[in-house]
Design a protein around this motif. Structure first.
Motif, PDB file in Angstrom:
ATOM      1  N   LEU A 136      44.160  32.389  42.612  1.00 38.91           N
ATOM      2  CA  LEU A 136      43.927  32.886  43.964  1.00 38.91           C
ATOM      3  C   LEU A 136      44.571  34.260  44.176  1.00 38.91           C
ATOM      4  O   LEU A 136      43.904  35.223  44.559  1.00 38.91           O
ATOM      5  CB  LEU A 136      44.454  31.879  44.994  1.00 38.91           C
ATOM      6  CG  LEU A 136      44.013  32.091  46.449  1.00 38.91           C
ATOM      7  CD1 LEU A 136      43.989  30.756  47.172  1.00 38.91           C
ATOM      8  CD2 LEU A 136      44.934  33.055  47.182  1.00 38.91           C
ATOM      9  N   GLU A 137      45.883  34.361  43.957  1.00 39.22           N
ATOM     10  CA  GLU A 137      46.568  35.639  44.159  1.00 39.22           C
ATOM     11  C   GLU A 137      46.061  36.702  43.182  1.00 39.22           C
ATOM     12  O   GLU A 137      45.960  37.877  43.534  1.00 39.22           O
ATOM     13  CB  GLU A 137      48.079  35.456  44.010  1.00 39.22           C
ATOM     14  CG  GLU A 137      48.717  34.590  45.075  1.00 39.22           C
ATOM     15  CD  GLU A 137      48.738  35.262  46.443  1.00 39.22           C
ATOM     16  OE1 GLU A 137      49.126  36.435  46.522  1.00 39.22           O
ATOM     17  OE2 GLU A 137      48.331  34.612  47.429  1.00 39.22           O
ATOM     18  N   GLU A 138      45.749  36.281  41.966  1.00 37.78           N
ATOM     19  CA  GLU A 138      45.224  37.215  40.969  1.00 37.78           C
ATOM     20  C   GLU A 138      43.874  37.764  41.403  1.00 37.78           C
ATOM     21  O   GLU A 138      43.582  38.966  41.245  1.00 37.78           O
ATOM     22  CB  GLU A 138      45.082  36.482  39.633  1.00 37.78           C
ATOM     23  CG  GLU A 138      44.732  37.377  38.463  1.00 37.78           C
ATOM     24  CD  GLU A 138      45.947  38.025  37.837  1.00 37.78           C
ATOM     25  OE1 GLU A 138      45.778  39.151  37.344  1.00 37.78           O
ATOM     26  OE2 GLU A 138      47.029  37.429  37.848  1.00 37.78           O
ATOM     27  N   ARG A 139      43.017  36.909  41.948  1.00 37.81           N
ATOM     28  CA  ARG A 139      41.681  37.322  42.349  1.00 37.81           C
ATOM     29  C   ARG A 139      41.712  38.429  43.394  1.00 37.81           C
ATOM     30  O   ARG A 139      40.856  39.313  43.404  1.00 37.81           O
ATOM     31  CB  ARG A 139      40.915  36.108  42.900  1.00 37.81           C
ATOM     32  CG  ARG A 139      39.439  36.374  43.152  1.00 37.81           C
ATOM     33  CD  ARG A 139      38.812  35.294  44.023  1.00 37.81           C
ATOM     34  NE  ARG A 139      39.306  33.955  43.724  1.00 37.81           N
ATOM     35  CZ  ARG A 139      39.186  32.927  44.556  1.00 37.81           C
ATOM     36  NH1 ARG A 139      38.586  33.083  45.728  1.00 37.81           N
ATOM     37  NH2 ARG A 139      39.664  31.741  44.225  1.00 37.81           N
ATOM     38  N   PHE A 140      42.722  38.396  44.267  1.00 37.29           N
ATOM     39  CA  PHE A 140      42.791  39.388  45.342  1.00 37.29           C
ATOM     40  C   PHE A 140      43.765  40.530  45.041  1.00 37.29           C
ATOM     41  O   PHE A 140      44.088  41.326  45.919  1.00 37.29           O
ATOM     42  CB  PHE A 140      43.149  38.697  46.656  1.00 37.29           C
ATOM     43  CG  PHE A 140      42.041  37.824  47.181  1.00 37.29           C
ATOM     44  CD1 PHE A 140      41.016  38.358  47.939  1.00 37.29           C
ATOM     45  CD2 PHE A 140      42.006  36.469  46.872  1.00 37.29           C
ATOM     46  CE1 PHE A 140      39.988  37.564  48.410  1.00 37.29           C
ATOM     47  CE2 PHE A 140      40.977  35.664  47.335  1.00 37.29           C
ATOM     48  CZ  PHE A 140      39.955  36.215  48.099  1.00 37.29           C
ATOM     49  N   GLY A 141      44.232  40.577  43.803  1.00 38.09           N
ATOM     50  CA  GLY A 141      45.033  41.712  43.372  1.00 38.09           C
ATOM     51  C   GLY A 141      46.487  41.671  43.776  1.00 38.09           C
ATOM     52  O   GLY A 141      47.170  42.705  43.719  1.00 38.09           O
ATOM     53  N   PHE A 142      47.009  40.491  44.155  1.00 39.40           N
ATOM     54  CA  PHE A 142      48.393  40.409  44.600  1.00 39.40           C
ATOM     55  C   PHE A 142      49.358  39.944  43.508  1.00 39.40           C
ATOM     56  O   PHE A 142      50.531  40.303  43.514  1.00 39.40           O
ATOM     57  CB  PHE A 142      48.511  39.460  45.805  1.00 39.40           C
ATOM     58  CG  PHE A 142      47.837  39.977  47.038  1.00 39.40           C
ATOM     59  CD1 PHE A 142      48.156  41.223  47.550  1.00 39.40           C
ATOM     60  CD2 PHE A 142      46.882  39.224  47.689  1.00 39.40           C
ATOM     61  CE1 PHE A 142      47.536  41.710  48.687  1.00 39.40           C
ATOM     62  CE2 PHE A 142      46.252  39.697  48.824  1.00 39.40           C
ATOM     63  CZ  PHE A 142      46.577  40.946  49.330  1.00 39.40           C
TER      64      PHE A 142
END
Length: 428
Positions: A136-142
């Motif tokens: 999830l966080e990876e998908r949005f660049g965080f």
């Protein structure tokens, strides 16, 4: 077992089931409202922000909110199923009997029961924690964590929990078995002392185990911050920059510690994103919490709530139906303190969930008060600009569901918050 005991057991079981179902359905209803509201408003930037937030950023925030909410709904359902498995389906009873057969009765077995319960729960949560970070966080660049860092954090957390947590658990369990009818008062005093000690030790002992803290080296910024703190009559042990960027792209700043151990911590990501005047304004907001004694109020409130909780546990632990109504058979020959503690800590959140709107409202009021303080001691326009940047960079939705906000939000939504600040908000 007499008729009165059977009736009490059935009533407690029924109450537990009703409250569990009611809390789950309420949380799912609130989450679904949030998803519908965000999805319905994702195609157009709200009017107050149409000059400062582009459509792509607004839609990214909507997608991020929807993804987090979906995962949260899965966690809700899984958590409720696990709780039923531990209680009515006999999971805790089986774990208790297994450890008794292996270790025998005694304080060591009770501490082991609590430790095993926590460890099994952590292992069950592990897949979703991994998904949240690396999907999830990876998908949005965080996400900026590596596998190695993620595993290292987990291992450090377990070891720290054992070193710090097991002694206080052992002390509470020993008091429950040995200190007489008022054990809960002594346990509460020990628990409060332990938490105050953690407030002092956290900045210099615990936090550095996970992050690197370096003194703020920017001389100009340091002078600005020190001048602001002097105007506000505030002192701290130091100004530090934390390497938050090695884990996440999210930005933040906070005060930590208690008494003379207070320090100001800036995420390195925050310093990269905000101008000096915006950093001043964000810091002034945090100073506002201290000047309005919000931190002290929350500590006092936690003291009162925990005192009531320990007293309630002291009463519940003496009621056979409290155990049997939750699928556990208390022993007649040795202590049941660990069982009582685990059941109590597992069930109480179901009931306290329904007071969440009250605590959320109090927190939002504190945020408004801190914002007002910040506008008196720093540039209100800079605070508005900083908040808008943080909302954009953290992909916080500008269109949350109003009911969801009233129930959960500890901070006012962007529209309400910025409306009270000097404006208009100009493009950053």
């Amino acid at each position: 077992m007499n008729v009165v005991s059977i009736s009490a057991e059935l009533l407690w079981t029924a109450t537990f089931c009703v409250v569990l179902l009611a809390s789950l359905l309420t949380r799912l209803w609130l989450a679904s409202r949030q998803m519908r509201h965000v999805a319905a408003h994702r195609h157009e930037v709200p009017a107050p922000f149409d000059r400062t937030v582009d459509l792509a950023a607004h839609q990214k925030a909507a997608r991020y909110t929807l993804a987090k909410t979906r995962l949260g709904m899965l966690e809700m359902a899984l958590g409720s199923a696990i709780l039923v498995g531990w209680t009515l389906l006999g999971g805790l009873q089986a774990l208790q009997q297994t450890l008794l057969a292996w270790m025998g009765a005694g304080l060591h077995q009770q501490v082991a029961l609590v430790a095993a319960f926590v460890l099994i729960g952590a292992l069950i949560d592990l897949p979703l924690a991994w998904y949240r970070t690396f999907r999830l966080e990876e998908r949005f660049g965080f996400n900026r964590m590596t596998w190695r860092l993620w595993l290292a954090d987990g291992i450090k957390g377990l070891l720290l929990g054992a070193v710090i947590g097991l002694p206080i658990v052992a002390l509470v369990l020993w008091l429950m078995d040995s200190a007489g009818p008022l054990w809960w008062l002594l346990a509460w005093m020990a628990w409060m002392g332990f938490n105050l000690l953690l407030l002092v030790l956290y900045p210099s002992v615990i936090a550095p185990l996970f992050n690197r803290f370096e003194p703020l080296e920017d001389t100009t910024l340091r002078q600005r911050v020190e001048a602001l703190m002097a105007r506000c009559g505030f002192s701290a042990k130091g100004l530090y920059v934390m390497d938050g960027s090695k884990r996440s792209a999210h930005a933040n700043a906070y005060f930590t510690g208690f008494g003379p151990a207070k320090r100001v911590v800036f995420f390195d990501t925050l310093l990269q994103q905000l101008t000096p005047s915006e950093i001043d304004a964000v810091l002034a907001h945090e100073l506002g919490h201290f000047k309005h004694r919000h931190i002290v109020q929350r500590i006092v409130l936690s003291f009162g709530v925990s005192l009531f909780g320990f007293a309630l546990l002291g009463w519940a632990a003496q009621q056979p139906w409290f155990y049997t109504g939750l699928g556990v058979t208390p022993s007649l020959t040795h202590g049941n303190s660990a069982l009582a503690l685990i059941l109590f800590m597992s069930v109480v959140p179901l009931f306290t969930f329904f007071v969440t709107p009250l605590t959320s409202a109090l927190s939002r009021r504190h945020e408004f008060e801190a914002d007002a303080y910040a506008t008196q001691h720093a540039d209100g326009h800079a605070l508005a600009s900083a908040l808008l940047k943080l909302h954009k960079d953290n992909a916080s939705t500008l269109t949350p569901d109003p009911v969801f906000v009233r129930f959960y939000y500890s901070h006012p939504p962007a529209g309400e918050r910025l409306a009270r600040l000097p404006g208009p908000v100009v493009p950053a």
